[in-house]
Motif scaffolding. Structure first.
Motif, PDB file in Angstrom:
ATOM      1  N   GLU A 182      46.711  48.271  23.808  1.00 22.07           N
ATOM      2  CA  GLU A 182      48.059  47.891  23.939  1.00 22.07           C
ATOM      3  C   GLU A 182      48.521  47.355  22.478  1.00 22.07           C
ATOM      4  O   GLU A 182      47.753  46.485  21.851  1.00 22.07           O
ATOM      5  CB  GLU A 182      48.149  46.859  24.884  1.00 22.07           C
ATOM      6  N   VAL A 183      49.708  47.997  22.130  1.00 22.11           N
ATOM      7  CA  VAL A 183      50.308  47.140  21.203  1.00 22.11           C
ATOM      8  C   VAL A 183      51.341  46.071  21.501  1.00 22.11           C
ATOM      9  O   VAL A 183      52.273  46.505  22.445  1.00 22.11           O
ATOM     10  CB  VAL A 183      51.247  48.293  20.261  1.00 22.11           C
ATOM     11  N   THR A 185      54.121  43.297  20.786  1.00 23.17           N
ATOM     12  CA  THR A 185      54.980  42.648  19.909  1.00 23.17           C
ATOM     13  C   THR A 185      55.776  41.414  20.423  1.00 23.17           C
ATOM     14  O   THR A 185      56.143  41.565  21.617  1.00 23.17           O
ATOM     15  CB  THR A 185      56.032  43.753  19.286  1.00 23.17           C
ATOM     16  N   GLY A 197      56.792  48.492  16.814  1.00 22.63           N
ATOM     17  CA  GLY A 197      55.697  48.606  17.649  1.00 22.63           C
ATOM     18  C   GLY A 197      55.634  49.790  18.482  1.00 22.63           C
ATOM     19  O   GLY A 197      54.509  50.638  18.548  1.00 22.63           O
ATOM     20  N   ALA A 201      52.567  52.703  18.288  1.00 22.40           N
ATOM     21  CA  ALA A 201      51.957  53.373  19.518  1.00 22.40           C
ATOM     22  C   ALA A 201      51.936  54.868  19.188  1.00 22.40           C
ATOM     23  O   ALA A 201      50.939  55.666  19.533  1.00 22.40           O
ATOM     24  CB  ALA A 201      52.386  52.894  20.670  1.00 22.40           C
ATOM     25  N   HIS A 213      52.967  50.532  24.646  1.00 17.05           N
ATOM     26  CA  HIS A 213      53.400  49.121  23.747  1.00 17.05           C
ATOM     27  C   HIS A 213      54.210  48.440  24.666  1.00 17.05           C
ATOM     28  O   HIS A 213      54.786  48.701  25.650  1.00 17.05           O
ATOM     29  CB  HIS A 213      54.554  49.704  22.893  1.00 17.05           C
ATOM     30  N   HIS A 215      56.684  44.594  24.716  1.00 12.31           N
ATOM     31  CA  HIS A 215      57.226  43.861  23.628  1.00 12.31           C
ATOM     32  C   HIS A 215      58.013  42.531  24.473  1.00 12.31           C
ATOM     33  O   HIS A 215      58.314  42.709  25.860  1.00 12.31           O
ATOM     34  CB  HIS A 215      58.383  44.550  23.238  1.00 12.31           C
TER      35      HIS A 215
END
Length: 271
Positions: A182-183, A185, A197, A201, A213, A215
């Motif tokens: 998982e990215v 942000t 972000g 990904a 991703h 956020h």
């Protein structure tokens, strides 16, 4: 790039068991060899003064006495995992010795440095020192927390900075072998972070990493990252170290400084 050599900081301190377990798991997952580096001279102690010299000599004597037990533990753990392993003893001080050795390893495994013992206090700046001074990634393993047998879930704490970019590139072999990535942000007033972000990904997908991703629009980044580690169930957190100056983080506070004090999970950091 693949991980072929894992460098382990070997010392008779409170974190050795946990970082040995992490290094073994990482090496087994990566097909890498482990090198244990044992240093006799204590960290952070200058070689001046007769009284100090007597104290240092006593610490070195104790280190020599404890080496046999740690080496046997290291050899037993690596043999049980079927890993190629080597052990080196160095007379030099730990920070400078590790700094020199990092250039010839793919990743270096050290511990966080909680307060409570002399060993921990002497090595209090080791993780950040290596991350700032070396040309490779550093894995910082928390002491007294569960060590995963396999790095299955990886969380990337992302911001569009050089340091975060270095950390992700160093982590690519681990990311490619993970089950979930998982990215993550956090906006923190920068409206470009979310888009960055999403782009990360997408770039990771070109390297065979199936990353999603997520956020969050606001909040303290350090707290948000710690909460996301728990929510995602991460085995490893990848992040850049000190995207603003170390001095600024010491004075104003910062994500790197807060997470190094009490990592929620093992960190892979780079500067």
């Amino acid at each position: 790039m693949s991980i072929r050599t894992v460098l382990l900081h070997a010392a008779p301190d409170s974190g050795f068991n946990d970082r040995l377990a992490f290094a073994v798991a990482l090496a087994r997952q990566s097909g890498a060899a482990i090198k244990g580096l044992y240093t006799l001279y204590p960290a952070g102690v200058p070689r001046v003064g007769r009284a100090l010299s007597i104290y240092v000599n006593e610490l070195v004597r104790e280190a020599k006495e404890k080496e046999g037990g740690l080496k046997a533990q290291f050899e037993q753990a690596t043999a049980a995992a079927g890993l190629a392993a080597s052990w080196e003893t160095i007379e030099g001080e730990v920070a400078s010795s590790l700094r020199e050795a990092v250039a010839f390893a793919d990743i270096t495994v050290v511990s966080e440095t909680p307060y409570g013992t002399v060993d921990d206090q002497l090595a209090a700046t080791l993780p950040e020192h290596l991350a700032m001074a070396c040309n490779g990634p550093v894995a910082v393993v928390p002491t007294g927390k569960p060590v995963p047998a396999r790095i299955g879930k990886v969380l990337i704490a992302w911001k569009p900075s050089r340091e975060a970019g270095h950390a992700v590139r160093f982590a690519l072999p681990v990311l490619a072998a993970a089950d979930e990535v998982e990215v993550f942000t956090v906006e923190e007033g920068d409206t470009t972070t979310a888009d960055s972000g999403a782009k990360l990904a997408a770039w990771l997908a070109t390297h065979g990493v199936n990353a999603k991703h997520r956020h969050v629009a606001e909040g303290n980044a350090g707290h948000a990252i710690t909460n996301e580690v728990q929510k995602f169930g991460a085995d490893l957190l990848v992040m850049g170290a000190y995207s603003r100056s170390r001095f600024a983080e010491m004075v104003l506070g910062g994500v790197t400084a807060s997470l190094l004090v009490d990592p929620p999970v093992a960190l892979l950091i780079a500067h």
